[in-house]
Design an enzyme around this catalytic site. Sequence first.
Site, mmCIF file in Angstrom:
data_model
loop_
_atom_site.group_PDB
_atom_site.id
_atom_site.type_symbol
_atom_site.label_atom_id
_atom_site.label_comp_id
_atom_site.label_asym_id
_atom_site.label_seq_id
_atom_site.Cartn_x
_atom_site.Cartn_y
_atom_site.Cartn_z
ATOM 1 C CD GLU A 1 -8.771 -3.492 -1.129
ATOM 2 O OE1 GLU A 1 -9.406 -2.963 -0.131
ATOM 3 O OE2 GLU A 1 -8.023 -3.697 -1.967
ATOM 4 C CG ASP B 1 -1.608 -1.065 0.988
ATOM 5 O OD1 ASP B 1 -2.032 -1.804 0.246
ATOM 6 O OD2 ASP B 1 -1.393 -1.929 2.184
#
Length: 558
Positions: A226, A60
């Site tokens: 997301e 991420d």
Amino acid sequence: MIKPIAGILLILLVACQPQSRTEDRITSSDVQANDISSVYISDKGDGTYDNPILHADYSDPDVLRVGDDYFMTASSFNCSPGLPILHSKDLVNWRIVNYALPHLNYKENFDVPQHGKGVWAPSIKFHNGAYYIYWGDPDWGIYMVKTNNPFGKWSNPVLVKEAKGVIDPSPLWDEDGNVYLVTAWAASRANINSVLTIWEMNAEGTKIISEGKHVFDGHENHHTAEGPKLYKKDDYYYIFAPAGGVSTGWQLVLRSKDIYGPYKEKVVLAQGKTDINGPHQGAWVETQTGESWFLHFQEKGAYGRILHLQPVNWVEGWPVMGIDNDGDGCGEPVLTYKKPNVGKNYPINTPAESDEFNDGKLGLQWQWTANHSIKWMVHLPGQDYLRLLAYPKPETTTPLWMVPNLLMQKFPAPEFTATTKLKLTLEWEVWQSKMAGLTVMGNDYAYLVLAKDEEGYKVELYNGSMIDKYTAKESLEAAASISSNEVFFRVDVAALGLCSFSYSEDGTNYKKIGTPHQAQPELWIGAKVGLFCTADPRFRTGGYADFDWFRIDELQKK
């Protein structure tokens, strides 16, 4: 795989050149010097690079440019210290320079391993002379830390919003003074996902002041939308968000002239005919020369979420990533490409791997599996070894899976060898009460230990397997007697993460022990390799292991 000799020669030519910095207050004088990796270098030394740029688990990622400096952070979950800060001058060569979260001190429960919990999907921003990092803890809410110097100390965490299941925050300070935050939702906590939400914050960015408004619903075409990143360009608000799942998804971009929509959508990057599955969550950044680039991760099993860098071309207001071979506006990942134009050439850098444990300083590559304690380690100035104290496990039956004092680092390459030299001192002669060793940790794991029984010193290889987030089962696979309390431990990590353990009494002749272990990812992260020293809590305190060094080398093919 080591890159061509030309790349190594380039290192020698440029390594002594001074690096500029954009602001006098930004210094890296306290950052530990970094050796060049012997197992993976992306920079080919000829103006091009190979993907991945980092074959290591930086899940991420988010990237920021301030002047001539690039900073990156990534998810750190339950590991301590958390929120790694990496620095680059050219988006290809990176090194670890700091951590923004020394302890996960916003909740006491991180004093024990909380696999898969903690710091999820941070976002790093620069506003009014300060650096901000926002992240979501899926169990507690949205947090923020800030600093004026990314190489120095960061503030204590501020709770921006208390919530369960609100994740992946990304802020935007708008020109009109409004401050926004986009988030996603974790189905495991919030019971919803595939929805993106905009919240308004106060001017300081320290508190959400609105009830929030959903701006995108991905259930129909973009399930598991997301990891949003919020930007503004040419009067448009853009939300970059992966969808379709970590291993099989694509990069989606949304745009609107109103922060709350409606948003138009376009898929701008997908696997296509390449072997780069995903490709997943990342960040858009512009160079000093106006080029656009996108840094994202690829999920790769035991190796975790490794990092790729894609060129970006803006076509009719949409950022097309990678190479668009068929002209449909959706690109494919590149495997080799010219390096970003940042105005000049910079030396090759790689994150730290090996550590000689000199002068009382641990390399910045190391993390503990829970909030670290001063009671676990003694490492004094001038000391040329690392002393791990034989700290008691929580319970006699506690598996290594739940031991907090594991000193770990990421797998740095597809293939490598990790070797360490250690000496175990028991102090009180209580057989089998203390042990120290080398481990490869994941959902399935293995560890090689030095211990002692009534017959003398021995090495033992154990296998472990996660049952759930808090328990695991373990078994002894193999054992052998050795002549003293000093030994060399080694693990050879071959293709696909197949790990073979061995030991040596002289540092030259190594003996294989047990059968090869297949490394596995952990919860949301890749496998790790590292060191430990533990004790049985039923017996008298005392004992330690001295590790002379820890070295990552090229795997020698037999």
